[in-house]
Design an enzyme around this catalytic site. Sequence first.
Site, PDB file in Angstrom:
ATOM      1  N   TYR A  22      -5.057  32.645  -0.457  1.00 41.86           N
ATOM      2  CA  TYR A  22      -5.734  32.837  -1.846  1.00 41.86           C
ATOM      3  C   TYR A  22      -7.008  32.206  -1.664  1.00 41.86           C
ATOM      4  O   TYR A  22      -7.965  32.771  -2.129  1.00 41.86           O
ATOM      5  CB  TYR A  22      -4.669  32.670  -2.793  1.00 41.86           C
ATOM      6  CG  TYR A  22      -5.581  32.629  -4.380  1.00 41.86           C
ATOM      7  CD1 TYR A  22      -5.743  33.713  -4.862  1.00 41.86           C
ATOM      8  CD2 TYR A  22      -5.610  31.552  -5.015  1.00 41.86           C
ATOM      9  CE1 TYR A  22      -6.131  33.754  -6.113  1.00 41.86           C
ATOM     10  CE2 TYR A  22      -6.129  31.557  -6.165  1.00 41.86           C
ATOM     11  CZ  TYR A  22      -6.397  32.556  -7.036  1.00 41.86           C
ATOM     12  OH  TYR A  22      -7.071  32.829  -8.055  1.00 41.86           O
TER      13      TYR A  22
ATOM     14  N   SER B 149     -11.646  30.146  -8.008  1.00 41.49           N
ATOM     15  CA  SER B 149     -10.427  29.573  -8.515  1.00 41.49           C
ATOM     16  C   SER B 149     -10.779  28.123  -8.010  1.00 41.49           C
ATOM     17  O   SER B 149     -11.415  27.762  -7.006  1.00 41.49           O
ATOM     18  CB  SER B 149      -9.156  30.014  -7.717  1.00 41.49           C
ATOM     19  OG  SER B 149      -8.116  29.252  -7.953  1.00 41.49           O
TER      20      SER B 149
ATOM     21  N   SER C 290      -6.478  42.155 -19.120  1.00 43.82           N
ATOM     22  CA  SER C 290      -5.623  41.126 -19.128  1.00 43.82           C
ATOM     23  C   SER C 290      -6.197  39.651 -18.949  1.00 43.82           C
ATOM     24  O   SER C 290      -7.158  39.690 -18.482  1.00 43.82           O
ATOM     25  CB  SER C 290      -4.342  41.217 -18.013  1.00 43.82           C
ATOM     26  OG  SER C 290      -3.478  40.185 -18.009  1.00 43.82           O
ATOM     27  N   GLY C 291      -5.358  38.957 -19.392  1.00 49.86           N
ATOM     28  CA  GLY C 291      -5.736  37.138 -19.249  1.00 49.86           C
ATOM     29  C   GLY C 291      -7.198  37.006 -19.499  1.00 49.86           C
ATOM     30  O   GLY C 291      -7.859  37.148 -20.716  1.00 49.86           O
ATOM     31  N   ILE C 292      -7.782  36.360 -18.671  1.00 47.26           N
ATOM     32  CA  ILE C 292      -9.170  35.487 -18.854  1.00 47.26           C
ATOM     33  C   ILE C 292     -10.356  36.850 -18.896  1.00 47.26           C
ATOM     34  O   ILE C 292     -11.114  36.868 -19.618  1.00 47.26           O
ATOM     35  CB  ILE C 292      -9.643  35.058 -17.381  1.00 47.26           C
ATOM     36  CG1 ILE C 292      -8.650  33.627 -17.166  1.00 47.26           C
ATOM     37  CG2 ILE C 292     -11.153  34.426 -17.458  1.00 47.26           C
ATOM     38  CD1 ILE C 292      -8.537  33.053 -15.887  1.00 47.26           C
ATOM     39  N   GLY C 293     -10.024  38.001 -18.129  1.00 47.84           N
ATOM     40  CA  GLY C 293     -10.979  39.048 -18.139  1.00 47.84           C
ATOM     41  C   GLY C 293     -10.897  39.539 -19.623  1.00 47.84           C
ATOM     42  O   GLY C 293     -12.018  39.845 -20.322  1.00 47.84           O
TER      43      GLY C 293
ATOM     44  N   THR D  58     -14.352  43.376 -14.669  1.00 45.80           N
ATOM     45  CA  THR D  58     -13.218  43.833 -13.743  1.00 45.80           C
ATOM     46  C   THR D  58     -12.065  43.060 -13.985  1.00 45.80           C
ATOM     47  O   THR D  58     -12.110  41.946 -14.286  1.00 45.80           O
ATOM     48  CB  THR D  58     -13.570  43.950 -12.285  1.00 45.80           C
ATOM     49  OG1 THR D  58     -13.873  42.501 -11.846  1.00 45.80           O
ATOM     50  CG2 THR D  58     -14.852  44.511 -11.882  1.00 45.80           C
ATOM     51  N   GLY D  59     -10.780  43.660 -14.084  1.00 46.07           N
ATOM     52  CA  GLY D  59      -9.476  42.971 -14.330  1.00 46.07           C
ATOM     53  C   GLY D  59      -9.823  42.658 -16.030  1.00 46.07           C
ATOM     54  O   GLY D  59      -9.209  41.524 -16.194  1.00 46.07           O
ATOM     55  N   GLY D  60     -10.619  43.325 -16.581  1.00 45.73           N
ATOM     56  CA  GLY D  60     -10.698  42.853 -18.035  1.00 45.73           C
ATOM     57  C   GLY D  60      -9.471  43.488 -19.084  1.00 45.73           C
ATOM     58  O   GLY D  60      -9.616  43.266 -20.141  1.00 45.73           O
TER      59      GLY D  60
END
Length: 249
Positions: free
Chosen positions: A150, A137, A16-19, A12-14
């Site tokens: 957060y 995090s 952008s960025g880390i994903g 999920t959230g793949g």
Amino acid sequence: MQHLKGKVAVITGGNSGIGKATARLFTEEGAQVIITGRRQDVVERAAQDIGPSAIGFVGDTADLEDHCRLAETVKSRFGGLDIYMANAGVINLTSSAEVTPEDYDRHFAINTRGVFFGVQTMAPLIRDGGNIIVTSSLAATKILPDHTVYAGSKAATAAFAKNWAIEFKSRRIRVNILSPGPVETEILAKLGVSEAERPAFEDHMASLIPAGRLGRPEELARAALFLASDAGSFVNGIELHVDGGMTLV
Ligand SMILES: NC(=O)c1ccc[n+]([C@@H]2O[C@H](COP(=O)([O-])OP(=O)(O)OC[C@H]3O[C@@H](n4cnc5c(N)ncnc54)[C@H](OP(=O)(O)O)[C@@H]3O)[C@@H](O)[C@H]2O)c1
């Protein structure tokens, strides 16, 4: 040798960025990867950019029906999956005095509830011996200014993951937590820090990290590969800090 040959992964959230970096590395290691995100154009571009082993799925982790649609897609295309990375997340830096109920709910709907119900929905489809990675995090364990909401939303997911490691033991599904420190991704533009203040903010973050710099998405992807592959076959229920040593200071 490809370390994830024949495996199916959902990130999920793949988009952008880390994903995205993880999706790219997993496909290079032989996996089929489904990446999710809410912005259709970004999801499609990311899947195209990663290559033919990546499939884009437009969905919102805050929407439980989207988890069901995703599960249906995985089931019909692949029969099941081996790796589920609950990685989508949002952050808005605010002092507790200024947090609105809407902002609080958004953090917990995406970062916490989305992770819980994502795992609840996908778990029946995860093949025995598979694994789950929850992107938490550094903020879940280290006190950082204006991170309170957060941090709470992420700390909850770390607790979920440790419980799941025990709940899924009869199916040999390992569950681990990937805990990034500051990493150069688009999220840095979504923190609520103005464009003008960003360079100073990032320099300050870098100065707090023993490595002297922010992390790169590829460095988190390599840690995710360790957790997802047989390299981490005896690793279960841990919180892997990938933060250049920032936890220590
Ligand atoms: N970068 C860091 O410094 C850092 C540090 C510690 C932890 N993390 C965690 O690492 C994870 C990945 O962050 P990143 O740095 O790679 O950020 P990123 O580049 O902003 O990527 C995150 C992606 O998640 C997607 N997303 C957000 N909300 C979503 C939702 N409700 N449903 C589906 N997708 C959603 C976004 O796509 P759409 O907008 O298209 O939905 C976005 O592209 C997050 O959980 C973040 O909290 C990052």
